[in-house]
Design a protein around this motif. Structure first.
Motif, PDB file in Angstrom:
ATOM      1  N   LEU A 103       1.033  -1.465   0.128  1.00  0.00           N
ATOM      2  CA  LEU A 103      -0.106  -0.003  -0.364  1.00  0.00           C
ATOM      3  C   LEU A 103       1.279   1.317  -0.118  1.00  0.00           C
ATOM      4  CD1 LEU A 103      -2.455  -1.041   2.712  1.00  0.00           C
ATOM      5  CD2 LEU A 103      -2.597  -0.512  -0.108  1.00  0.00           C
ATOM      6  N   ASP A 104       2.115   1.256   0.950  1.00  0.00           N
ATOM      7  CA  ASP A 104       3.088   2.236   0.784  1.00  0.00           C
ATOM      8  C   ASP A 104       3.934   2.635  -0.464  1.00  0.00           C
ATOM      9  OD1 ASP A 104       4.446   4.654   2.501  1.00  0.00           O
ATOM     10  OD2 ASP A 104       6.290   3.301   2.006  1.00  0.00           O
ATOM     11  N   TYR A 105       4.337   1.547  -1.620  1.00  0.00           N
ATOM     12  CA  TYR A 105       5.026   1.897  -2.468  1.00  0.00           C
ATOM     13  C   TYR A 105       3.888   1.989  -3.194  1.00  0.00           C
ATOM     14  CZ  TYR A 105       6.692   0.337  -6.825  1.00  0.00           C
ATOM     15  OH  TYR A 105       7.671  -0.002  -7.698  1.00  0.00           O
ATOM     16  N   LEU A 106       2.269   1.400  -3.414  1.00  0.00           N
ATOM     17  CA  LEU A 106       1.332   2.022  -4.445  1.00  0.00           C
ATOM     18  C   LEU A 106       1.268   3.544  -4.220  1.00  0.00           C
ATOM     19  CD1 LEU A 106      -0.534  -1.420  -4.474  1.00  0.00           C
ATOM     20  CD2 LEU A 106       1.145  -0.709  -6.449  1.00  0.00           C
ATOM     21  N   ALA A 107       0.976   3.560  -3.047  1.00  0.00           N
ATOM     22  CA  ALA A 107       0.751   5.683  -3.371  1.00  0.00           C
ATOM     23  C   ALA A 107       1.801   6.441  -3.279  1.00  0.00           C
ATOM     24  CB  ALA A 107       0.562   5.784  -1.812  1.00  0.00           C
ATOM     25  N   LYS A 108       3.468   5.330  -3.594  1.00  0.00           N
ATOM     26  CA  LYS A 108       4.365   6.268  -3.817  1.00  0.00           C
ATOM     27  C   LYS A 108       4.563   6.320  -5.499  1.00  0.00           C
ATOM     28  CE  LYS A 108       7.653   5.640  -0.223  1.00  0.00           C
ATOM     29  NZ  LYS A 108       8.801   4.774   0.390  1.00  0.00           N
ATOM     30  N   VAL A 130       3.971  -2.644 -10.752  1.00  0.00           N
ATOM     31  CA  VAL A 130       4.305  -3.430 -10.017  1.00  0.00           C
ATOM     32  C   VAL A 130       5.247  -4.349  -9.678  1.00  0.00           C
ATOM     33  CG1 VAL A 130       1.850  -5.159  -8.847  1.00  0.00           C
ATOM     34  CG2 VAL A 130       1.320  -3.022  -9.918  1.00  0.00           C
ATOM     35  N   GLN A 131       5.553  -4.786 -10.816  1.00  0.00           N
ATOM     36  CA  GLN A 131       6.471  -5.588 -11.006  1.00  0.00           C
ATOM     37  C   GLN A 131       8.063  -5.016 -10.053  1.00  0.00           C
ATOM     38  OE1 GLN A 131       6.858  -8.615 -13.999  1.00  0.00           O
ATOM     39  NE2 GLN A 131       8.773  -8.422 -14.826  1.00  0.00           N
ATOM     40  N   LEU A 132       8.186  -3.576 -10.041  1.00  0.00           N
ATOM     41  CA  LEU A 132       9.280  -3.044  -9.109  1.00  0.00           C
ATOM     42  C   LEU A 132       9.247  -3.300  -8.297  1.00  0.00           C
ATOM     43  CD1 LEU A 132      12.298  -1.505  -9.542  1.00  0.00           C
ATOM     44  CD2 LEU A 132      10.599   0.302  -9.521  1.00  0.00           C
ATOM     45  N   GLY A 133       7.993  -2.833  -7.792  1.00  0.00           N
ATOM     46  CA  GLY A 133       7.282  -2.986  -6.453  1.00  0.00           C
ATOM     47  C   GLY A 133       8.196  -5.106  -5.949  1.00  0.00           C
ATOM     48  N   ILE A 134       7.587  -5.720  -6.392  1.00  0.00           N
ATOM     49  CA  ILE A 134       7.935  -7.191  -5.866  1.00  0.00           C
ATOM     50  C   ILE A 134       8.893  -7.549  -6.013  1.00  0.00           C
ATOM     51  CG2 ILE A 134       7.786  -9.381  -6.967  1.00  0.00           C
ATOM     52  CD1 ILE A 134       4.643  -8.248  -7.995  1.00  0.00           C
ATOM     53  N   PRO A 148      14.595  -2.098 -16.863  1.00  0.00           N
ATOM     54  CA  PRO A 148      13.523  -1.117 -15.385  1.00  0.00           C
ATOM     55  C   PRO A 148      12.040  -0.333 -15.875  1.00  0.00           C
ATOM     56  CG  PRO A 148      15.346  -0.232 -14.726  1.00  0.00           C
ATOM     57  CD  PRO A 148      16.110  -1.460 -15.761  1.00  0.00           C
ATOM     58  N   THR A 149      13.134   0.613 -17.241  1.00  0.00           N
ATOM     59  CA  THR A 149      11.580   1.649 -17.391  1.00  0.00           C
ATOM     60  C   THR A 149      11.970   1.204 -19.089  1.00  0.00           C
ATOM     61  OG1 THR A 149      13.973   3.227 -17.819  1.00  0.00           O
ATOM     62  CG2 THR A 149      13.369   3.419 -15.561  1.00  0.00           C
ATOM     63  N   LYS A 150      11.779   0.011 -19.210  1.00  0.00           N
ATOM     64  CA  LYS A 150      11.012   0.576 -20.843  1.00  0.00           C
ATOM     65  C   LYS A 150       9.384   0.499 -20.735  1.00  0.00           C
ATOM     66  CE  LYS A 150      11.516  -3.036 -24.481  1.00  0.00           C
ATOM     67  NZ  LYS A 150      11.725  -4.839 -23.837  1.00  0.00           N
ATOM     68  N   GLY A 151       9.298   1.106 -21.817  1.00  0.00           N
ATOM     69  CA  GLY A 151       8.341   1.820 -22.510  1.00  0.00           C
ATOM     70  C   GLY A 151       7.512   3.278 -21.722  1.00  0.00           C
ATOM     71  N   PHE A 152       8.615   3.419 -20.224  1.00  0.00           N
ATOM     72  CA  PHE A 152       7.806   4.307 -19.481  1.00  0.00           C
ATOM     73  C   PHE A 152       8.219   6.303 -19.618  1.00  0.00           C
ATOM     74  CE2 PHE A 152       8.985   2.766 -15.382  1.00  0.00           C
ATOM     75  CZ  PHE A 152       7.478   1.840 -15.120  1.00  0.00           C
ATOM     76  N   ASP A 153       7.090   6.435 -19.825  1.00  0.00           N
ATOM     77  CA  ASP A 153       6.825   8.340 -20.103  1.00  0.00           C
ATOM     78  C   ASP A 153       8.359   9.288 -19.572  1.00  0.00           C
ATOM     79  OD1 ASP A 153       6.207   8.966 -17.592  1.00  0.00           O
ATOM     80  OD2 ASP A 153       3.823   8.458 -18.703  1.00  0.00           O
ATOM     81  N   PRO A 154       8.909   9.947 -19.769  1.00  0.00           N
ATOM     82  CA  PRO A 154      10.165  11.095 -18.872  1.00  0.00           C
ATOM     83  C   PRO A 154       9.652  11.120 -17.498  1.00  0.00           C
ATOM     84  CG  PRO A 154       9.707  12.133 -21.055  1.00  0.00           C
ATOM     85  CD  PRO A 154       8.327  10.683 -20.739  1.00  0.00           C
ATOM     86  N   ILE A 155       7.637  11.190 -17.011  1.00  0.00           N
ATOM     87  CA  ILE A 155       7.982  11.289 -15.854  1.00  0.00           C
ATOM     88  C   ILE A 155       8.011   9.939 -14.509  1.00  0.00           C
ATOM     89  CG2 ILE A 155       6.231  11.866 -14.110  1.00  0.00           C
ATOM     90  CD1 ILE A 155       4.668  13.540 -16.025  1.00  0.00           C
ATOM     91  N   ASN A 156       7.714   8.927 -15.451  1.00  0.00           N
ATOM     92  CA  ASN A 156       7.272   7.331 -14.597  1.00  0.00           C
ATOM     93  C   ASN A 156       8.747   7.282 -14.535  1.00  0.00           C
ATOM     94  OD1 ASN A 156       4.983   6.890 -13.633  1.00  0.00           O
ATOM     95  ND2 ASN A 156       4.214   7.070 -15.544  1.00  0.00           N
ATOM     96  N   ARG A 157       9.910   7.713 -15.062  1.00  0.00           N
ATOM     97  CA  ARG A 157      11.368   7.739 -15.119  1.00  0.00           C
ATOM     98  C   ARG A 157      12.003   7.728 -14.261  1.00  0.00           C
ATOM     99  NH1 ARG A 157      16.069   8.177 -18.822  1.00  0.00           N
ATOM    100  NH2 ARG A 157      15.214   9.653 -19.858  1.00  0.00           N
ATOM    101  N   ARG A 158      11.822   8.603 -14.333  1.00  0.00           N
ATOM    102  CA  ARG A 158      12.543   9.866 -13.021  1.00  0.00           C
ATOM    103  C   ARG A 158      11.782   9.876 -11.822  1.00  0.00           C
ATOM    104  NH1 ARG A 158      14.221  14.806 -12.419  1.00  0.00           N
ATOM    105  NH2 ARG A 158      15.483  14.489 -14.103  1.00  0.00           N
ATOM    106  N   LEU A 159      10.757   8.583 -12.169  1.00  0.00           N
ATOM    107  CA  LEU A 159       9.710   8.453 -10.096  1.00  0.00           C
ATOM    108  C   LEU A 159      10.913   7.162  -9.832  1.00  0.00           C
ATOM    109  CD1 LEU A 159       7.548   8.418  -8.113  1.00  0.00           C
ATOM    110  CD2 LEU A 159       6.196   7.638  -9.799  1.00  0.00           C
ATOM    111  N   LEU A 160      10.859   6.556 -11.217  1.00  0.00           N
ATOM    112  CA  LEU A 160      11.843   4.788 -10.573  1.00  0.00           C
ATOM    113  C   LEU A 160      12.768   5.170 -10.945  1.00  0.00           C
ATOM    114  CD1 LEU A 160       8.779   3.740 -11.488  1.00  0.00           C
ATOM    115  CD2 LEU A 160       9.875   1.597 -12.400  1.00  0.00           C
ATOM    116  N   MET A 161      13.633   5.913 -11.530  1.00  0.00           N
ATOM    117  CA  MET A 161      15.164   6.176 -11.065  1.00  0.00           C
ATOM    118  C   MET A 161      15.279   6.943  -9.626  1.00  0.00           C
ATOM    119  SD  MET A 161      16.934   5.124 -13.941  1.00  0.00           S
ATOM    120  CE  MET A 161      16.229   3.715 -13.586  1.00  0.00           C
ATOM    121  N   ASP A 162      14.389   7.323  -9.322  1.00  0.00           N
ATOM    122  CA  ASP A 162      14.403   8.041  -8.020  1.00  0.00           C
ATOM    123  C   ASP A 162      14.548   7.070  -6.637  1.00  0.00           C
ATOM    124  OD1 ASP A 162      14.773  10.658  -9.173  1.00  0.00           O
ATOM    125  OD2 ASP A 162      12.573  11.035  -8.226  1.00  0.00           O
TER     126      ASP A 162
END
Length: 250
Positions: A103-108, A130-134, A148-162
């Motif tokens: 729940l905490d991860y999905l909120a982030k 979801v798969q990264l969270g797992i 890990p960021t394949k197919g991501f837009d720039p905003i989501n790519r930055r989020l996961l890189m963070d």
């Protein structure tokens, strides 16, 4: 690593140091994913060994490893929360701890509205979140991330890189396959460039760039894998494309 009579990986040896981010790079078909699967025991290697802390790797050794494959590996008919809790329990977490983490991860990652949604109702990018969270939910010591960021837009790519950078700051060791060379330059301490199953370059990002006259990793990648005769063909570096001759600098 060989398949029948075809040798796919040859004489490959490298070290990943504790606490670093290691870039495992190469063009499509160079042998990156095959190497990872052999190291993890998904494929049985033809020869060689994997040492963790100086000892042969054993799944039962207690070393916590998180592996994010390039392809999706989720139960698509199940809900997001049930899937994450299930995998958390497989990793040794209690049901309540796995649910709290999920729940905490999905909120982030802006997926709080999809907690009870079925996996197959999510977009590809959402499923990758979801798969990264797992992958990270048991606080692994070693993270192996394949695109890990394949197919991501720039905003989501930055989020996961963070998120990945935060794990590194907490002491995780990260081995990352990526075609995003700007991410590689920002995140990686050392890199290995694999071509046709052989190591073509191996060392710190700074030392590899210095060897090629300070070029960006993307330009070095193109020089090694692009099949272009760089002595006889006209080409432009990233810096030259950003500031072509005659462009007025402001």
């Amino acid at each position: 690593m060989s398949f029948a009579s075809k040798k796919v990986i040859r004489d490959l040896s490298f070290k990943v140091h504790r606490g670093e981010t290691f870039g495992f790079l190469g063009s499509n078909g160079s042998g990156k994913t095959t190497t990872l699967r052999a190291l993890l025991g998904i494929y049985e290697p033809t020869a060689g060994e994997l040492l963790v802390n100086g000892r042969p790797y054993d799944v039962a050794s207690g070393t916590k490893i998180g592996y994010l494959p390039e392809e999706r590996g989720l139960y698509k008919k199940e809900s997001v929360i049930d899937t994450m809790v299930y995998f958390g329990q497989l990793k040794g977490m209690s049901r309540s701890d796995a649910k709290d983490f999920a729940l905490d991860y999905l909120a982030k990652v802006d997926l709080s509205d999809y907690v009870t949604s079925r996996i197959d109702r999510l977009s590809g990018g959402m499923q990758q979140k979801v798969q990264l969270g797992i992958t990270i939910m048991n606080d692994p010591e070693l993270l192996i991330l394949d695109e890990p960021t394949k197919g991501f837009d720039p905003i989501n790519r930055r989020l996961l890189m963070d998120i990945i950078f935060g794990l590194k700051k907490r002491g995780a060791t990260i081995m990352m396959v990526s075609h995003q060379m700007d991410d590689v330059e920002k995140l990686c301490d050392r890199i290995l460039l694999l071509k046709d199953g052989l190591s073509k370059e191996y060392g710190s990002v700074a030392s590899v760039r210095k060897k090629y006259g300070g070029k960006h990793i993307e330009d070095i990648f193109v020089e090694i894998y692009g099949g272009v005769d760089f002595e006889n063909e006209e080409h432009f570096s990233l810096d030259e494309m950003a500031n072509p001759p005659g462009k007025e600098k402001r």
